[in-house]
Design a protein around this motif. Structure first.
Motif, PDB file in Angstrom:
ATOM      1  N   GLU A 157       5.173  11.647   4.056  1.00  0.00           N
ATOM      2  CA  GLU A 157       4.600  12.562   4.817  1.00  0.00           C
ATOM      3  C   GLU A 157       3.494  13.543   4.616  1.00  0.00           C
ATOM      4  OE1 GLU A 157       8.471  13.285   7.657  1.00  0.00           O
ATOM      5  OE2 GLU A 157       8.295  14.626   6.228  1.00  0.00           O
ATOM      6  N   ARG A 158       3.278  13.875   3.375  1.00  0.00           N
ATOM      7  CA  ARG A 158       2.137  14.551   2.870  1.00  0.00           C
ATOM      8  C   ARG A 158       1.028  13.924   2.873  1.00  0.00           C
ATOM      9  NH1 ARG A 158       2.652  16.227  -3.155  1.00  0.00           N
ATOM     10  NH2 ARG A 158       3.972  17.928  -2.485  1.00  0.00           N
ATOM     11  N   LEU A 159       1.107  12.569   2.413  1.00  0.00           N
ATOM     12  CA  LEU A 159       0.042  11.426   2.212  1.00  0.00           C
ATOM     13  C   LEU A 159      -0.555  11.152   3.700  1.00  0.00           C
ATOM     14  CD1 LEU A 159       1.555   9.346  -0.729  1.00  0.00           C
ATOM     15  CD2 LEU A 159      -0.415  10.692  -0.938  1.00  0.00           C
ATOM     16  N   ARG A 160       0.366  11.130   4.437  1.00  0.00           N
ATOM     17  CA  ARG A 160       0.168  10.625   5.883  1.00  0.00           C
ATOM     18  C   ARG A 160      -0.994  11.545   6.377  1.00  0.00           C
ATOM     19  NH1 ARG A 160       0.879  10.212  11.269  1.00  0.00           N
ATOM     20  NH2 ARG A 160       1.098   8.318  12.169  1.00  0.00           N
ATOM     21  N   ALA A 161      -0.535  13.060   6.234  1.00  0.00           N
ATOM     22  CA  ALA A 161      -1.369  14.046   6.811  1.00  0.00           C
ATOM     23  C   ALA A 161      -2.556  14.109   6.103  1.00  0.00           C
ATOM     24  CB  ALA A 161      -0.393  15.361   6.596  1.00  0.00           C
ATOM     25  N   ALA A 162      -2.585  14.013   4.747  1.00  0.00           N
ATOM     26  CA  ALA A 162      -3.958  14.065   3.812  1.00  0.00           C
ATOM     27  C   ALA A 162      -4.690  13.097   3.975  1.00  0.00           C
ATOM     28  CB  ALA A 162      -3.285  14.410   2.388  1.00  0.00           C
ATOM     29  N   LEU A 163      -4.132  11.749   3.797  1.00  0.00           N
ATOM     30  CA  LEU A 163      -5.043  10.509   3.581  1.00  0.00           C
ATOM     31  C   LEU A 163      -5.106   9.661   4.963  1.00  0.00           C
ATOM     32  CD1 LEU A 163      -3.640   9.568   0.013  1.00  0.00           C
ATOM     33  CD2 LEU A 163      -5.416  10.990   0.730  1.00  0.00           C
ATOM     34  N   GLY A 164      -4.187  10.009   5.765  1.00  0.00           N
ATOM     35  CA  GLY A 164      -4.100   8.682   6.866  1.00  0.00           C
ATOM     36  C   GLY A 164      -3.203   7.731   6.319  1.00  0.00           C
ATOM     37  N   GLN A 165      -3.806   6.595   6.383  1.00  0.00           N
ATOM     38  CA  GLN A 165      -2.824   5.315   5.795  1.00  0.00           C
ATOM     39  C   GLN A 165      -1.553   5.302   6.836  1.00  0.00           C
ATOM     40  OE1 GLN A 165      -3.847   3.297   3.445  1.00  0.00           O
ATOM     41  NE2 GLN A 165      -5.271   4.194   2.580  1.00  0.00           N
ATOM     42  N   GLU A 166      -1.790   5.550   8.311  1.00  0.00           N
ATOM     43  CA  GLU A 166      -0.569   5.499   9.181  1.00  0.00           C
ATOM     44  C   GLU A 166       0.139   4.329   8.827  1.00  0.00           C
ATOM     45  OE1 GLU A 166      -3.882   6.379   9.984  1.00  0.00           O
ATOM     46  OE2 GLU A 166      -3.618   8.265  10.769  1.00  0.00           O
ATOM     47  N   ASP A 167      -0.368   3.063   9.242  1.00  0.00           N
ATOM     48  CA  ASP A 167       0.312   1.803   9.238  1.00  0.00           C
ATOM     49  C   ASP A 167       1.344   1.727   8.232  1.00  0.00           C
ATOM     50  OD1 ASP A 167      -0.811   0.932  11.641  1.00  0.00           O
ATOM     51  OD2 ASP A 167      -2.461   0.197  10.709  1.00  0.00           O
ATOM     52  N   ALA A 168       0.821   1.862   6.724  1.00  0.00           N
ATOM     53  CA  ALA A 168       1.454   1.713   5.514  1.00  0.00           C
ATOM     54  C   ALA A 168       2.697   2.944   5.562  1.00  0.00           C
ATOM     55  CB  ALA A 168       0.612   1.506   4.368  1.00  0.00           C
ATOM     56  N   LEU A 169       2.253   3.892   5.787  1.00  0.00           N
ATOM     57  CA  LEU A 169       3.054   5.228   5.411  1.00  0.00           C
ATOM     58  C   LEU A 169       4.267   5.184   6.513  1.00  0.00           C
ATOM     59  CD1 LEU A 169       0.698   7.580   3.854  1.00  0.00           C
ATOM     60  CD2 LEU A 169       2.337   6.672   2.761  1.00  0.00           C
ATOM     61  N   LEU A 190       5.426   2.568   8.085  1.00  0.00           N
ATOM     62  CA  LEU A 190       6.321   1.602   7.802  1.00  0.00           C
ATOM     63  C   LEU A 190       7.372   1.757   6.876  1.00  0.00           C
ATOM     64  CD1 LEU A 190       7.368  -1.348   8.123  1.00  0.00           C
ATOM     65  CD2 LEU A 190       5.492  -1.967   6.304  1.00  0.00           C
ATOM     66  N   TRP A 191       7.035   2.711   6.031  1.00  0.00           N
ATOM     67  CA  TRP A 191       7.910   3.248   4.856  1.00  0.00           C
ATOM     68  C   TRP A 191       8.826   4.469   5.394  1.00  0.00           C
ATOM     69  CZ3 TRP A 191       8.858   2.489  -0.304  1.00  0.00           C
ATOM     70  CH2 TRP A 191       9.909   3.537  -0.820  1.00  0.00           C
ATOM     71  N   LEU A 192       8.307   5.314   6.193  1.00  0.00           N
ATOM     72  CA  LEU A 192       9.066   6.229   6.882  1.00  0.00           C
ATOM     73  C   LEU A 192      10.124   5.907   8.085  1.00  0.00           C
ATOM     74  CD1 LEU A 192       6.429   8.993   7.152  1.00  0.00           C
ATOM     75  CD2 LEU A 192       8.404   9.363   5.863  1.00  0.00           C
ATOM     76  N   PHE A 193       9.698   4.688   8.617  1.00  0.00           N
ATOM     77  CA  PHE A 193      10.805   4.075   9.481  1.00  0.00           C
ATOM     78  C   PHE A 193      11.910   3.605   9.035  1.00  0.00           C
ATOM     79  CE2 PHE A 193       7.601   4.696  12.726  1.00  0.00           C
ATOM     80  CZ  PHE A 193       8.132   4.563  14.057  1.00  0.00           C
ATOM     81  N   GLY A 194      11.852   3.024   7.561  1.00  0.00           N
ATOM     82  CA  GLY A 194      13.080   2.719   6.842  1.00  0.00           C
ATOM     83  C   GLY A 194      13.733   3.431   6.071  1.00  0.00           C
ATOM     84  N   ALA A 195      13.221   5.021   6.154  1.00  0.00           N
ATOM     85  CA  ALA A 195      13.809   5.684   5.153  1.00  0.00           C
ATOM     86  C   ALA A 195      15.419   5.979   5.488  1.00  0.00           C
ATOM     87  CB  ALA A 195      13.079   7.179   5.070  1.00  0.00           C
ATOM     88  N   ALA A 196      15.610   6.379   6.937  1.00  0.00           N
ATOM     89  CA  ALA A 196      16.874   6.623   7.308  1.00  0.00           C
ATOM     90  C   ALA A 196      17.866   5.384   7.069  1.00  0.00           C
ATOM     91  CB  ALA A 196      17.018   6.941   8.725  1.00  0.00           C
ATOM     92  N   ALA A 197      17.497   4.188   7.105  1.00  0.00           N
ATOM     93  CA  ALA A 197      18.355   3.037   6.832  1.00  0.00           C
ATOM     94  C   ALA A 197      18.434   2.949   5.279  1.00  0.00           C
ATOM     95  CB  ALA A 197      17.611   1.794   7.361  1.00  0.00           C
ATOM     96  N   GLU A 238       0.789  -1.300   0.096  1.00  0.00           N
ATOM     97  CA  GLU A 238       0.016  -0.020  -0.018  1.00  0.00           C
ATOM     98  C   GLU A 238       0.745   1.257   0.100  1.00  0.00           C
ATOM     99  OE1 GLU A 238      -2.453  -0.530   3.332  1.00  0.00           O
ATOM    100  OE2 GLU A 238      -3.601  -1.997   2.542  1.00  0.00           O
ATOM    101  N   ALA A 239       1.854   1.267   0.756  1.00  0.00           N
ATOM    102  CA  ALA A 239       2.887   2.410   0.775  1.00  0.00           C
ATOM    103  C   ALA A 239       3.332   2.549  -0.554  1.00  0.00           C
ATOM    104  CB  ALA A 239       3.954   2.315   1.894  1.00  0.00           C
ATOM    105  N   ARG A 240       3.784   1.647  -1.266  1.00  0.00           N
ATOM    106  CA  ARG A 240       4.520   1.811  -2.554  1.00  0.00           C
ATOM    107  C   ARG A 240       3.588   2.303  -3.455  1.00  0.00           C
ATOM    108  NH1 ARG A 240       6.081  -3.990  -1.857  1.00  0.00           N
ATOM    109  NH2 ARG A 240       8.332  -4.048  -0.898  1.00  0.00           N
ATOM    110  N   ALA A 241       2.341   1.469  -3.453  1.00  0.00           N
ATOM    111  CA  ALA A 241       1.445   2.247  -4.495  1.00  0.00           C
ATOM    112  C   ALA A 241       1.010   3.824  -4.236  1.00  0.00           C
ATOM    113  CB  ALA A 241       0.056   1.408  -4.394  1.00  0.00           C
ATOM    114  N   LEU A 242       0.839   4.162  -3.071  1.00  0.00           N
ATOM    115  CA  LEU A 242       0.559   5.520  -2.698  1.00  0.00           C
ATOM    116  C   LEU A 242       1.744   6.328  -2.986  1.00  0.00           C
ATOM    117  CD1 LEU A 242      -1.130   4.973   0.714  1.00  0.00           C
ATOM    118  CD2 LEU A 242      -2.090   5.991  -1.423  1.00  0.00           C
TER     119      LEU A 242
END
Length: 532
Positions: free
Chosen positions: A493-505, A507-514, A332-336
């Protein structure tokens, strides 16, 4: 991805509201267009794509025969305005904003990527003619937009793929016009039975071989002449491929074929870029469309498939198992994010085409990211869909394996990932870095991950600016991926604020730094080995 989600994503993209207002589009009209596109994808294109993958294309008596239903579908898509909806109404289009055309194309590309390739090249050719050859555009564009005629892009040759400066196909003056002779390969829909006439936008040499790209000119070479007779164009073969069985990839031989010059002699590549730009965006839309289609496929399957749970109770939907939930969130995160990327790029390109110089610099940076990572995210989701479906996903009973085969090409054609990486590093980050940084901050700054990654990208670019050309070339892929992590974090971060989808997004953001760390390590490696 539902039409409602696409509408919300459009509305969350800076610049879209102004473009929609200029086109006299409100949310109701926009949603109606997106809903109709989804309907066409589900009822017409998806079933046809499954059949086309089975039957493929063939050559009969020197002509390509396409799968059953292709011709009718292509002409209907033209009649309904889908082929070139973003073309000017004076040339047969609907004046639709580029971003809405891209958003509406997403479900269609996800349903029938091979078939949609002809719509993409036909539309891009119409835009190229409109920008460079008004007289030819007046004749050709309405026919292309309606689906009566079709078009291709002819660049590659057996000994000149991405290295276009080595093109040897020759153009010679002939009376009031020109003739073209040579062989072109990798031509999608180079021949077919879906339209009355095919126009090939062909790069050919008018200068000396040593002139390189400066000796290339662009020509329109029609497969039939004005009197209806065949031009000197012959199909040598169609390629047998991993996927895209519903798209004939042709080798074409031009034998003193009559041609019309487009633009100025020796300026063929700049003229053709009007077409290349739109086709590269289409590749991003292809990948994003497949990413969204596969995410929906996996979610629906996981909700229906029941296995596991307590042995003394009925089996549970596999979507309830933690590891399956993780995979579905990733998809879902990849698709969004892939969808947000191509919409962001399309909105920015729309502003650039309207004369906004800041948007022009940013769109030139975003386009290779959309082309590359739209494709990579589409591939990742096709692979993940097979995993979620398990053994069923590996069978032809389900479309996951077809999507997996079809989408693999997206990071190869229209410029490989390596070419996109060199563009991003050498032409964008090292040349226009401050302007790009300012534009990104203006559009994406709204969370905590994005600015942190942007600062790390600044450091990475600063290190590379003082490196040798050899080290920079080795590090180009890493720079591409570092730049992507910055943009993707801002979009997430924009999508999380606008659409929600917290679980999917999340997961993406937690891995971004790595993931940024991997890119930085690759730069460390490039700087180390380049001195050996």
């Amino acid at each position: 991805m539902t039409p409602e989600t696409l509408l919300s994503l459009l509305n969350a993209t800076p610049g879209w509201a102004a473009q929609a207002a200029a086109a006299d589009l409100d949310d109701t009209a926009t949603l109606q267009i997106l809903s109709e596109a989804a309907k066409v994808a589900g009822t017409t294109l998806a079933p046809m794509a499954a059949r086309a993958d089975e039957t493929g294309c063939r050559v009969e008596q020197g002509r390509v025969r396409t799968p059953e239903g292709y011709g009718d579908a292509f002409r209907q898509m033209g009649a309904d305005g889908w082929i070139a909806s973003d073309l000017g109404s004076d040339l047969g289009g609907m004046d639709m904003p580029l971003a809405l055309h891209a958003a509406a194309s997403l479900p269609m590309e996800g349903a029938a990527l091979p078939f949609m390739m002809l719509l993409g090249s036909t539309r891009a050719a119409a835009h190229c003619l409109a920008a460079t050859a008004p007289d030819l555009a007046a004749e050709w564009c309405p026919k292309l937009a309606s689906g009566e005629w079709a078009a291709t892009i002819c660049i590659s040759e057996p000994d000149a793929g991405s290295d276009v400066g080595r093109i040897r196909t020759k153009a010679m003056p002939a009376g009031d016009g020109w003739t073209v002779s040579g062989t072109k390969c990798w031509i999608s829909f180079g021949d077919h039975d879906m339209a009355e006439r095919i126009g090939h936008l062909c790069l050919a040499r008018t200068g000396a071989p040593e002139d390189g790209t400066r000796g290339l000119s662009l020509f329109l070479v029609a497969d039939t002449l004005d009197d209806g007779t065949r031009n000197g164009i012959f199909v040598e073969r169609i390629e047998e491929k991993l996927g895209l069985h519903g798209s004939p990839t042709c080798v074409l031989r031009f034998e003193t074929a009559e041609a019309s010059l487009i633009g100025t002699p020796g300026r063929g590549l700049p003229a053709l870029f009007n077409m290349i730009e739109l086709m590269r965006l289409q590749v991003g839309v292809q990948g994003a469309g497949v990413a969204a289609t596969c995410a929906t496929l996996a979610r629906d399957y996981a909700d229906d498939r029941r296995q596991g749970g307590r042995p003394d109770a009925a089996p549970v939907a596999i979507a309830s198992h933690p590891d399956v939930r993780r995979q579905l969130w990733q998809m879902e995160a990849r698709a969004l994010i892939a969808t947000a990327l191509v919409v962001e790029t399309a909105v920015t390109l729309g502003d650039a085409h309207a004369g906004n110089t800041e948007a022009a610099a940013l769109s030139a940076f975003l386009l290779p990211l959309a082309k590359t990572f739209g494709g990579e995210l589409g591939q990742a989701n096709a692979d993940a869909a097979i995993q979620v479906l398990g053994g069923a996903g590996y069978t032809r009973e389900w479309p996951a394996e077809r999507h997996f085969r079809d989408v693999r090409i997206t990071t190869v054609y229209e410029g490989t990932t390596g070419m996109q990486a060199q563009d991003v590093l050498f032409r964008r980050l090292l040349k226009d870095g401050p302007a790009i940084r300012a534009a990104l901050l203006a559009r994406l700054d709204g969370g905590s991950v994005f600015p942190t990654l942007l600062a790390r990208l600044d450091t990475l670019v600063e290190r590379l600016s003082g490196a040798t050309p050899a080290a920079q070339a080795l590090a180009a892929d890493a720079a591409l991926r570092a730049a992507w992590e910055v943009v993707a974090a801002g979009l997430a971060e924009r999508l999380r604020a606008a659409l929600g989808q917290e679980d999917a997004l999340d997961l993406w953001l937690f891995g971004a730094a790595a993931r940024m760390g991997v890119a930085e390590a690759s730069v460390d490696w490039a700087l180390a080995v380049s001195d050996r």
